[in-house]
Design an enzyme around this catalytic site. Structure first.
Site, mmCIF file in Angstrom:
data_model
loop_
_atom_site.group_PDB
_atom_site.id
_atom_site.type_symbol
_atom_site.label_atom_id
_atom_site.label_comp_id
_atom_site.label_asym_id
_atom_site.label_seq_id
_atom_site.Cartn_x
_atom_site.Cartn_y
_atom_site.Cartn_z
ATOM 1 N N VAL A 1 0.926 -1.174 0.105
ATOM 2 C CA VAL A 1 -0.047 -0.053 -0.072
ATOM 3 C C VAL A 1 0.991 1.333 0.075
ATOM 4 C CG1 VAL A 1 -1.979 -1.119 0.989
ATOM 5 C CG2 VAL A 1 -0.068 0.082 2.380
ATOM 6 N N LYS B 1 -6.547 -0.636 3.277
ATOM 7 C CA LYS B 1 -6.895 -1.897 2.503
ATOM 8 C C LYS B 1 -7.852 -2.397 3.724
ATOM 9 C CE LYS B 1 -4.322 -6.004 1.219
ATOM 10 N NZ LYS B 1 -2.925 -6.676 1.215
#
Length: 122
Positions: A75, A101
């Site tokens: 990420v 996420k």
């Protein structure tokens, strides 16, 4: 230095390939993005003219298209790439980006990163 106004986009959800595990590379997952975009809104407010406003619809489409086509492992890397695109392509001197996420950590609703970036000349 004058503080900037903020135009924001909240909970932009995009399906993408993200993760380090084999199953994550085979199945699209949802990421959630919040953006705080530095932009002086006074010209748009005074003129009531869309041409003077930040085109947040264009930004959200650009981000959605990029993230949907991306295949990052982390990420952190995806967040940096998205921030770089916005700063390079739109009249935004700085931004704060949250990229989450959901489901990444068992028992947690969401996990991710928050970054703040600015254009070198801003």
């Amino acid at each position: 230095m004058m503080k900037s106004d903020i135009v924001y986009i909240r909970e932009l959800e995009v399906e993408t390939i993200i993760g380090i595990f084999d199953w994550e590379r085979e199945r699209r997952q949802i990421v959630s993005i919040d953006l705080d975009l530095g932009f002086d809104i006074r010209a748009a407010a005074e003129s009531d003219d869309i041409a003077a406003a930040l085109d947040y619809k264009a930004i959200s489409h650009r981000v959605r298209d990029f993230v949907a086509a991306a295949e990052f492992q982390l990420v952190e890397a995806l967040a940096e790439a998205v921030a770089g695109i916005i700063l390079a392509e739109f009249p935004v001197p700085w931004l704060r980006l949250r990229l989450g996420k959901p489901g990444a950590v068992t028992g947690s609703r969401d996990t991710g990163v928050i970054i703040e970036r600015r254009k070198p000349d801003a």
